[in-house]
Structures are given as structure tokens and as C-alpha cells.
Scaffold this active site. Structure first.
Site, PDB file in Angstrom:
ATOM      1  N   ILE A   5      69.969 106.252  32.678  1.00  0.00           N
ATOM      2  CA  ILE A   5      68.607 105.871  33.075  1.00  0.00           C
ATOM      3  C   ILE A   5      68.633 104.532  33.823  1.00  0.00           C
ATOM      4  O   ILE A   5      67.905 104.335  34.794  1.00  0.00           O
ATOM      5  CB  ILE A   5      67.670 105.800  31.845  1.00  0.00           C
ATOM      6  CG1 ILE A   5      67.766 107.090  31.018  1.00  0.00           C
ATOM      7  CG2 ILE A   5      66.228 105.566  32.286  1.00  0.00           C
ATOM      8  CD1 ILE A   5      66.964 107.087  29.726  1.00  0.00           C
ATOM      9  N   ASP A  44      76.582  95.391  32.550  1.00  0.00           N
ATOM     10  CA  ASP A  44      76.964  96.583  31.783  1.00  0.00           C
ATOM     11  C   ASP A  44      78.382  96.387  31.264  1.00  0.00           C
ATOM     12  O   ASP A  44      79.228  95.810  31.952  1.00  0.00           O
ATOM     13  CB  ASP A  44      76.903  97.813  32.694  1.00  0.00           C
ATOM     14  CG  ASP A  44      76.778  99.124  31.928  1.00  0.00           C
ATOM     15  OD1 ASP A  44      75.753  99.807  32.097  1.00  0.00           O
ATOM     16  OD2 ASP A  44      77.708  99.467  31.167  1.00  0.00           O
ATOM     17  N   ASN A  45      78.650  96.909  30.058  1.00  0.00           N
ATOM     18  CA  ASN A  45      80.020  96.790  29.526  1.00  0.00           C
ATOM     19  C   ASN A  45      80.871  98.019  29.863  1.00  0.00           C
ATOM     20  O   ASN A  45      82.043  98.081  29.494  1.00  0.00           O
ATOM     21  CB  ASN A  45      80.003  96.555  28.007  1.00  0.00           C
ATOM     22  CG  ASN A  45      79.367  97.701  27.243  1.00  0.00           C
ATOM     23  OD1 ASN A  45      79.021  98.740  27.822  1.00  0.00           O
ATOM     24  ND2 ASN A  45      79.199  97.534  25.941  1.00  0.00           N
ATOM     25  N   LEU A  46      80.274  98.988  30.547  1.00  0.00           N
ATOM     26  CA  LEU A  46      80.950 100.233  30.951  1.00  0.00           C
ATOM     27  C   LEU A  46      81.472 101.021  29.754  1.00  0.00           C
ATOM     28  O   LEU A  46      82.423 101.799  29.878  1.00  0.00           O
ATOM     29  CB  LEU A  46      82.070  99.951  31.971  1.00  0.00           C
ATOM     30  CG  LEU A  46      81.621  99.274  33.265  1.00  0.00           C
ATOM     31  CD1 LEU A  46      82.793  99.121  34.235  1.00  0.00           C
ATOM     32  CD2 LEU A  46      80.478 100.028  33.955  1.00  0.00           C
ATOM     33  N   GLY A  90      78.573 103.557  30.482  1.00  0.00           N
ATOM     34  CA  GLY A  90      78.190 103.518  31.893  1.00  0.00           C
ATOM     35  C   GLY A  90      79.385 103.751  32.812  1.00  0.00           C
ATOM     36  O   GLY A  90      80.548 103.778  32.376  1.00  0.00           O
ATOM     37  N   ASP A 107      79.467  92.013  27.972  1.00  0.00           N
ATOM     38  CA  ASP A 107      78.944  92.624  26.763  1.00  0.00           C
ATOM     39  C   ASP A 107      77.843  91.749  26.183  1.00  0.00           C
ATOM     40  O   ASP A 107      78.028  90.536  26.034  1.00  0.00           O
ATOM     41  CB  ASP A 107      80.103  92.762  25.761  1.00  0.00           C
ATOM     42  CG  ASP A 107      79.856  93.910  24.817  1.00  0.00           C
ATOM     43  OD1 ASP A 107      78.829  93.865  24.106  1.00  0.00           O
ATOM     44  OD2 ASP A 107      80.668  94.854  24.814  1.00  0.00           O
ATOM     45  N   TYR A 138      68.316 104.335  14.701  1.00  0.00           N
ATOM     46  CA  TYR A 138      68.122 104.107  16.146  1.00  0.00           C
ATOM     47  C   TYR A 138      66.669 103.729  16.436  1.00  0.00           C
ATOM     48  O   TYR A 138      66.391 102.707  17.069  1.00  0.00           O
ATOM     49  CB  TYR A 138      68.529 105.366  16.923  1.00  0.00           C
ATOM     50  CG  TYR A 138      68.069 105.356  18.362  1.00  0.00           C
ATOM     51  CD1 TYR A 138      68.502 104.374  19.241  1.00  0.00           C
ATOM     52  CD2 TYR A 138      67.191 106.326  18.842  1.00  0.00           C
ATOM     53  CE1 TYR A 138      68.071 104.360  20.559  1.00  0.00           C
ATOM     54  CE2 TYR A 138      66.761 106.313  20.155  1.00  0.00           C
ATOM     55  CZ  TYR A 138      67.202 105.325  21.008  1.00  0.00           C
ATOM     56  OH  TYR A 138      66.769 105.312  22.306  1.00  0.00           O
ATOM     57  N   ARG A 198      60.287 119.996  23.162  1.00  0.00           N
ATOM     58  CA  ARG A 198      60.491 118.600  23.566  1.00  0.00           C
ATOM     59  C   ARG A 198      59.834 118.356  24.916  1.00  0.00           C
ATOM     60  O   ARG A 198      59.571 119.282  25.674  1.00  0.00           O
ATOM     61  CB  ARG A 198      61.989 118.287  23.698  1.00  0.00           C
ATOM     62  CG  ARG A 198      62.749 118.300  22.382  1.00  0.00           C
ATOM     63  CD  ARG A 198      62.411 117.092  21.546  1.00  0.00           C
ATOM     64  NE  ARG A 198      63.116 117.097  20.281  1.00  0.00           N
ATOM     65  CZ  ARG A 198      62.708 117.738  19.186  1.00  0.00           C
ATOM     66  NH1 ARG A 198      61.603 118.439  19.226  1.00  0.00           N
ATOM     67  NH2 ARG A 198      63.395 117.672  18.069  1.00  0.00           N
ATOM     68  N   GLY A 214      67.275 115.992  11.052  1.00  0.00           N
ATOM     69  CA  GLY A 214      66.479 114.946  11.692  1.00  0.00           C
ATOM     70  C   GLY A 214      65.674 115.411  12.891  1.00  0.00           C
ATOM     71  O   GLY A 214      64.928 114.631  13.472  1.00  0.00           O
TER      72      GLY A 214
HETATM   73  N1  UFG Z   1      69.711 121.169  21.080  1.00  0.00           N
HETATM   74  C1  UFG Z   1      70.260 122.400  20.791  1.00  0.00           C
HETATM   75  N2  UFG Z   1      71.583 122.569  21.002  1.00  0.00           N
HETATM   76  C2  UFG Z   1      72.405 121.580  21.491  1.00  0.00           C
HETATM   77  C3  UFG Z   1      71.835 120.314  21.782  1.00  0.00           C
HETATM   78  C4  UFG Z   1      70.473 120.145  21.561  1.00  0.00           C
HETATM   79  O1  UFG Z   1      69.569 123.326  20.351  1.00  0.00           O
HETATM   80  O2  UFG Z   1      73.614 121.826  21.646  1.00  0.00           O
HETATM   81  C5  UFG Z   1      68.258 120.972  20.861  1.00  0.00           C
HETATM   82  C6  UFG Z   1      67.938 119.888  19.865  1.00  0.00           C
HETATM   83  O3  UFG Z   1      67.904 120.421  18.571  1.00  0.00           O
HETATM   84  C7  UFG Z   1      66.563 119.424  20.358  1.00  0.00           C
HETATM   85  C8  UFG Z   1      66.620 119.640  21.880  1.00  0.00           C
HETATM   86  O4  UFG Z   1      67.696 120.548  22.090  1.00  0.00           O
HETATM   87  O5  UFG Z   1      65.567 120.241  19.841  1.00  0.00           O
HETATM   88  C9  UFG Z   1      66.889 118.375  22.649  1.00  0.00           C
HETATM   89  O6  UFG Z   1      68.000 117.712  22.073  1.00  0.00           O
HETATM   90  P1  UFG Z   1      68.749 116.474  22.752  1.00  0.00           P
HETATM   91  O7  UFG Z   1      69.928 116.145  21.882  1.00  0.00           O
HETATM   92  O8  UFG Z   1      68.999 116.782  24.198  1.00  0.00           O
HETATM   93  O9  UFG Z   1      67.665 115.305  22.721  1.00  0.00           O
HETATM   94  P2  UFG Z   1      66.853 114.708  21.475  1.00  0.00           P
HETATM   95  O10 UFG Z   1      65.466 115.275  21.571  1.00  0.00           O
HETATM   96  O11 UFG Z   1      67.559 114.863  20.204  1.00  0.00           O
HETATM   97  O12 UFG Z   1      66.889 113.121  21.772  1.00  0.00           O
HETATM   98  C10 UFG Z   1      66.212 112.502  22.853  1.00  0.00           C
HETATM   99  C11 UFG Z   1      66.965 111.240  23.254  1.00  0.00           C
HETATM  100  C12 UFG Z   1      66.889 110.186  22.159  1.00  0.00           C
HETATM  101  C13 UFG Z   1      65.443 109.924  21.790  1.00  0.00           C
HETATM  102  C14 UFG Z   1      64.790 111.210  21.416  1.00  0.00           C
HETATM  103  C15 UFG Z   1      63.350 110.969  21.130  1.00  0.00           C
HETATM  104  O13 UFG Z   1      68.315 111.535  23.521  1.00  0.00           O
HETATM  105  O14 UFG Z   1      67.464 108.974  22.619  1.00  0.00           O
HETATM  106  O15 UFG Z   1      64.911 112.182  22.475  1.00  0.00           O
HETATM  107  O16 UFG Z   1      62.766 112.116  20.670  1.00  0.00           O
HETATM  108  F1  UFG Z   1      65.361 109.071  20.748  1.00  0.00           F
END
Ligand code: UFG
Length: 327
Positions: free
Chosen positions: A12, A31-33, A36, A51, A142, A220, A282
Site C-alpha cells: 500500500i 523502509d527496512n525492506l 517491502g 528500521d 494487531y 469482505r 478470528g
Molecule cells: N480466505 C480463504 N482462503 C485463503 C485466504 C483467505 O478463504 O486461503 C478468506 C478469509 O477467511 C477471509 C477472506 O478470504 O474471509 C479474506 O482474507 P484475507 O486473509 O485476504 O484478508 P483479511 O480479511 O483476513 O485481512 C485484511 C487485512 C488485515 C486487516 C483486515 C481487516 O489483511 O490487515 O483485513 O478486516 F486487518
């Protein structure tokens, strides 16, 4: 303005650096790479590798680049799941790093600060879509770390007059032709799906199909990274006029995991086989943001509101860079 972008070599942060430059701003990337990529930093930006955990690195940054008008702070550990395994990476490192940055920023006379916050502040929303009045219940270490940084900004405004905006968002997605999403390890849904289309992985596992949503998979709010970048820039440019604020950011319409997968099948023409696995701990069933405030106050309008356009932009980048920045 001269803007310092921490994490400006990340997904981002680099997209925002490019949009800042296109809008006529001067950019310094720090950035600490760790996650990135040097290649993601726009050629027009100054780059300092360092860093935030090192106060000496931060001091060197501000000494080498005086006259910073504003900071956009993206550098952070960002994975909800990882934070449940290694909470102190978040509850200690994210906080200490932000504190080192803020301490040096006010000492250098910086007056504006934009925080890349998270929708993980809202683990138990009473209302969907989620607006800025929603009760804050961090869903993980987080989310808690970002909330603590938001509170630190509150006090830095009271005590030092630092103006700030907190940008809380959901699923950053999509890519620009020149720079894209490349995490190691990759955990995010869209790049993982596209790895299947590229033949790098056999199938995608859907984490649960028994949620209380129309098709049983999690819903989402996917926002294109260029739209997120614009929101950060609008927030920075309006701080003097409007003062400190907090914005939730989303497309306003959610998409289920199954809908995302179907969009990828249409865009790539690949069958992208899937299996259904257990729920991921979660994961809330639905997370959709109300972006009413930022639309009304700053005139923000997502340029990529539908999942198919987002997916197409991601597919173009991943097809051109099958091994991310490694190739
Ligand atoms: N999912 C799958 N299979 C996978 C990966 C993800 O079904 O292999 C699902 C997850 O369960 C979720 C959706 O796809 O329902 C999106 O998952 P992501 O891991 O892509 O993203 P998240 O919603 O978990 O997380 C993102 C950001 C976080 C932020 C969060 C806020 O990466 O930094 O949204 O809701 F905090």
C-alpha cells in the site's frame, strides 16, 4: 508538500507513494525492506533504508531530509493471524516503532500525520456497514496495536499540536501495472487465488462455508489500493482545513469469498479448483465499511468499485510478474 512515507516499499505504501508523486508531491520513502521491495519505490522518490526500531536510523532520516510537511505511516506488522501467534511483535514492536517515529517527527517540527489503521478495530460491530461511531473492540493484538497508536496520536495532538487522520480499512486489493502485491509468505485471498490460475498452486482452500452469509462464505470489503492511496492523499491535503479525523474506508458493498473466486474464474478463464476447509480462527462472518464520512467531507469516490475490475488489475500484474518482484 514533502511527504515521508514509512513502509513506502510495501504494497500500500508504494502505491501511495506513486499517487503522491503523480499529484505533485515530493516523497521520501523509509523502509527496512523486510516485506517491502526496493523496486516498488517510484524512481522519483528519495529512498532511505532503515528500521523504525532504531532511533539512530530515524534520527538519520530526519537529518538527511529536513522540512518534512507530513508523514504517512504504513510501516508495520500487518497480519491478524500472526499477531495471535506472536502478540509482542505487534503489542511491542508496532508500538515502539510508531513511538520512535512520532518522537522524532515532533522534534523535527512535522505538523501532519496519516496513520494506516485497520478495520480490525471492529471485531463485534453492532451495525453493518460499519461507520466511525462503531464501538472499538480490537479483534487481535494487531488491531490493538493500531488502536494504541490512534490513542497516542490523540495525545500528540493535545500536547504537541500534531494534526492526524486515522484511515481504517478492510481488504486492500488490486494492483497498478508497475507495482503490485508481493508478500512472503502470502496469506491474502486474491493473490493466493491467482497463484492457482498461474499454475503455482493446485487449489484454493475456502476457510469455512457455514457462516451466516448468503452463500455461507465470509463477506469482505475489497478496496483497490489506488483508491486507498487517494483517500490518504485527500486526508493529508485537508488536515489544515478540517483538523484531525478518523475515516472508515470501503467500497460499501461486500463480496463473499465465493464471489471473489467466481470473479477470478471469469477474469482468468481458469477453472481455479477449490476445497472447503475449516474456519480460520478470528474471522468474522461479514466486514463491510461505510465510507459515508469520507465521501461527504472529502469527496472520495472509489475508481474501482467492482470486484471484477479489481481482479483484472491484480491478474494483469500477477501474470506479468509471476514471481512478484523476484522476476
Ligand atoms: N480466505 C480463504 N482462503 C485463503 C485466504 C483467505 O478463504 O486461503 C478468506 C478469509 O477467511 C477471509 C477472506 O478470504 O474471509 C479474506 O482474507 P484475507 O486473509 O485476504 O484478508 P483479511 O480479511 O483476513 O485481512 C485484511 C487485512 C488485515 C486487516 C483486515 C481487516 O489483511 O490487515 O483485513 O478486516 F486487518
Amino acid at each position: 508538500m514533502k511527504i515521508l512515507v514509512t513502509g513506502g516499499a510495501g504494497y500500500i505504501g508504494s502505491a501511495t507513494s506513486a499517487e503522491l508523486i503523480a499529484a505533485g508531491h515530493q516523497v521520501v520513502v523509509f523502509d527496512n525492506l523486510y516485506q517491502g521491495h526496493r523496486q516498488a519505490v517510484p524512481a522519483e522518490a528519495a529512498f532511505v533504508q532503515g528500521d523504525l526500531s532504531s532511533r539512530a536510523d530515524v534520527a538519520r532520516l530526519f537529518a538527511e531530509h529536513p522540512g518534512i510537511d507530513g508523514i504517512m505511516h504504513f510501516a508495520s506488522y500487518t497480519l491478524v493471524g500472526e499477531s495471535m501467534q506472536q502478540p509482542l511483535l505487534y503489542l511491542r514492536d508496532n508500538l515502539v516503532n510508531a513511538a520512535n517515529l512520532l518522537e522524532a517527527a515532533v522534534a523535527a517540527g512535522v505538523r501532519r500525520f496519516i496513520l494506516s489503521s485497520t478495520a480490525n478495530l471492529f471485531d463485534d460491530p453492532a451495525k453493518m456497514p460499519i461507520d466511525e461511531h462503531e464501538r472499538i473492540v480490537p479483534g487481535s493484538p494487531y488491531g490493538e496495536s493500531k488502536f494504541f497508536i490512534e490513542r497516542t496520536l490523540h495525545w500528540f495532538e493535545r500536547i504537541y499540536g500534531l494534526r492526524y487522520a486515522c484511515m481504517r480499512y478492510f481488504n486492500a486489493s488490486g494492483d497498478a501495472p508497475e507495482r503490485g502485491e508481493d508478500h512472503d509468505p502470502e496469506t491474502h485471498l486474491i493473490p493466493l487465488i491467482l497463484q492457482v490460475a498461474l499454475g503455482q498452486r493446485e487449489q484454493i482452500t475456502i476457510f469455512g462455508d457455514d457462516y451466516p452469509t448468503p452463500d455461507g462464505t465470509c463477506v469482505r470489503d475489497y478496496v483497490h489500493v489506488a483508491d486507498l492511496a487517494q483517500a490518504h492523499i485527500l486526508a493529508m491535503e485537508s488536515l489544515d482545513r478540517l483538523g484531525s479525523r478518523k475515516y472508515n474506508l470501503g467500497n460499501g458493498s461486500g463480496f463473499s469469498v465465493m464471489e471473489v473466486l467466481d470473479a477470478a474464474r471469469r477474469v482468468t478463464g481458469h477453472p481455479i479448483p477449490h476445497v472447503v476447509g475449516p474456519r480460520r480462527p478470528g474471522d468474522p462472518a461479514t466486514l463491510v465499511a461505510s465510507s459515508e464520512s469520507i465521501r461527504r467531507e472529502l469527496g472520495w469516490r472509489p475508481r474501482y468499485p467492482d470486484i471484477e475490475t479489481i481482479m483484472r488489475s491484480a491478474w494483469e500484474w500477477h501474470r506479468a510478474h509471476p514471481h512478484g518482484y523476484g522476476e
